[in-house]
Design an enzyme around this catalytic site. Structure first.
Site, PDB file in Angstrom:
ATOM      1  CD  GLU A  62      -2.595   1.476   2.476  1.00  0.00           C
ATOM      2  OE1 GLU A  62      -3.754   1.933   2.452  1.00  0.00           O
ATOM      3  OE2 GLU A  62      -1.967   1.256   3.541  1.00  0.00           O
ATOM      4  CD1 TRP A  84      -6.285   1.064  -0.287  1.00  0.00           C
ATOM      5  CD2 TRP A  84      -7.891   2.620  -0.381  1.00  0.00           C
ATOM      6  NE1 TRP A  84      -5.829   2.149   0.399  1.00  0.00           N
ATOM      7  CE2 TRP A  84      -6.797   3.135   0.350  1.00  0.00           C
ATOM      8  CE3 TRP A  84      -9.014   3.420  -0.574  1.00  0.00           C
ATOM      9  CZ2 TRP A  84      -6.803   4.416   0.896  1.00  0.00           C
ATOM     10  CZ3 TRP A  84      -9.018   4.695  -0.031  1.00  0.00           C
ATOM     11  CH2 TRP A  84      -7.930   5.179   0.693  1.00  0.00           C
ATOM     12  CE1 TYR A 134      -4.198   9.501   3.062  1.00  0.00           C
ATOM     13  CE2 TYR A 134      -5.420   7.691   2.075  1.00  0.00           C
ATOM     14  CZ  TYR A 134      -5.205   8.561   3.127  1.00  0.00           C
ATOM     15  OH  TYR A 134      -6.006   8.485   4.246  1.00  0.00           O
ATOM     16  CB  CYS A 187      -8.091   8.335   7.559  1.00  0.00           C
ATOM     17  SG  CYS A 187      -9.697   7.669   7.076  1.00  0.00           S
ATOM     18  NE  ARG A 237     -10.766  12.440   7.248  1.00  0.00           N
ATOM     19  CZ  ARG A 237     -11.757  11.558   7.304  1.00  0.00           C
ATOM     20  NH1 ARG A 237     -12.542  11.510   8.358  1.00  0.00           N
ATOM     21  NH2 ARG A 237     -11.967  10.720   6.301  1.00  0.00           N
ATOM     22  CG  ASP A 240     -10.750   0.814  11.939  1.00  0.00           C
ATOM     23  OD1 ASP A 240     -10.754   0.303  13.074  1.00  0.00           O
ATOM     24  OD2 ASP A 240     -11.080   0.185  10.915  1.00  0.00           O
TER      25      ASP A 240
END
Length: 393
Positions: A62, A84, A134, A187, A237, A240
């Site tokens: 990733e 994803w 990203y 995130c 922000r 999980d």
């Protein structure tokens, strides 16, 4: 000593103790706290949690996908990375239902969708795309006239080489003008790096690790020893905490290692600033399992008997007990744990490509163009078994 796993399980416990229940966009529901921080010294080991087994290759895949500037899941699927899949599939189903005027229940399954991504290039080109997430923001931030993009990673590396004391060593993924085009707004939305000069004692220690002795040769070979340390702090922000945060910690640890390698610095400190730190309601039992519980004295005694053999255990008891002696040295010698998920020592990251290879690339962005997911391995990674939990999209 592995302090990272302890920080992480303390964070899980804090959410369980103080979290407030909140609704969320996935419909799952969470318990949440606000404003926490993770800090880790890279000299203490690579930040891959040991209280549950982590899929290191998936994490590497990733991150390299981000660094390539890619935003299509085709590369991930081809490399057996499925982080994803759900976001791309959810986007596809939405369009499929609108086009066919049919309910979600009649849409192709996620397995069928991923198989088409894997085998049909045209389908993948359209439906594997996640928007300017990203990779796009890191490598090709759109200018206002859209005639060219701004490569934040290349600029960061250049600044690290030419102005390492800059306070502008930052990369941002929160492009407000493009959030509505992303399947999921970032995130972890930015990171900043910081460098400092190493003192002579620190450089001598590095010399000893590299050459095996101190001696007067340090002055002769000191130019082969890095002069600076580099730290990285990321901002997030939405966290999980059970599924995502362990990935984030390891991913930014790996990014710090790659950047350090690229600019010949020593990885120093990894820091995570965490905003809405939550556990999904269907992750609570898994979190408790990872935190673990304290073994009863009877359970520890059974483990020691198994480790020693019952015959040797009884012999030790008979020799010690009449004289008031205890068995603590035997418990220590056989490393009998106190808790069900005690942390192991953190692993070591090994770069497969040599220093000579990196030097041969000159000014080329080697971390972008010459790395793949086989170029890094973790050595001495010992962990507890994995803990499965559903992903909420």
């Amino acid at each position: 000593m592995n302090k990272l796993d302890k920080q992480y399980t303390n964070l899980l416990q804090s959410i369980l103790d103080y979290g407030v229940e909140k609704k969320d966009r996935t419909g799952t529901g969470t318990i949440s706290v606000f404003g926490r921080q993770i800090r880790h010294k890279m000299s203490e080991g690579f930040p891959l949690l040991t209280t549950k087994k982590m899929p290191f290759k998936t994490i590497v895949t990733e991150l390299l996908w981000f660094l390539k500037g890619d935003t299509n899941i085709k590369y991930l699927v081809d490399n057996n990375c499925h982080i994803w899949d759900g976001d791309a599939y959810k986007n596809y189903v939405k369009h499929w239902c609108e086009k066919n005027k049919s309910p979600e229940q009649l849409a192709p399954s996620q397995n069928d969708f991923i198989n088409l991504i894997r085998t049909d290039d045209e389908f993948a080109k359209t439906w594997g795309e996640l928007g300017p997430i990203y990779g796009a923001q890191w490598r090709d931030w759109s200018k206002s006239n859209h005639t060219w993009g701004y490569d934040q990673i290349a600029n960061l590396i250049n600044d690290l080489k030419t102005n390492p004391d800059s306070r502008r060593l930052m990369v941002n993924a929160w492009n407000v003008g493009e959030l509505d085009q992303m399947v999921l707004p970032p995130c972890h939305y930015s990171f900043q790096v910081y460098t400092r000069e190493l003192n002579r004692e620190e450089r001598v220690d590095l010399y000893i690790k590299k050459y095996g002795h101190e001696g007067m040769d340090f002055e002769k070979y000191k130019d082969t020893i890095p002069t600076r340390a580099i730290s990285l702090m990321w901002n997030q922000r939405s966290v999980d905490t059970f599924l995502g945060l362990p990935f984030n910690i390891a991913s930014y640890g790996l990014l710090l290692e790659i950047l350090a390698k690229e600019v010949n610095m020593v990885p120093d400190e990894l820091i995570g600033n965490l905003g809405d730190v939550h556990l999904y309601l269907n992750h609570i039992e898994q979190a408790k399992e990872q935190i673990g519980r304290k073994y009863t004295p009877e359970e520890r005694e059974t483990m020691l008997k198994d480790a020693m053999s019952w015959r040797l255990y009884n012999k030790a008891v008979n020799e010690l007990m009449p004289f008031g002696g205890g068995m603590s040295e035997y418990y220590d010698a056989h490393k009998i744990p106190y808790y069900t998920r005690e942390p192991y020592v953190l692993p070591i990251l090994k770069h497969m490509k040599t220093d000579e290879f990196y030097k041969s690339l000159g000014e080329d962005l080697s971390l972008i163009t010459h790395l793949d997911n086989t170029d890094f391995v973790v050595e001495n990674y010992q962990s507890h078994p994995p803990i499965k939990a559903p992903l909420s999209n």
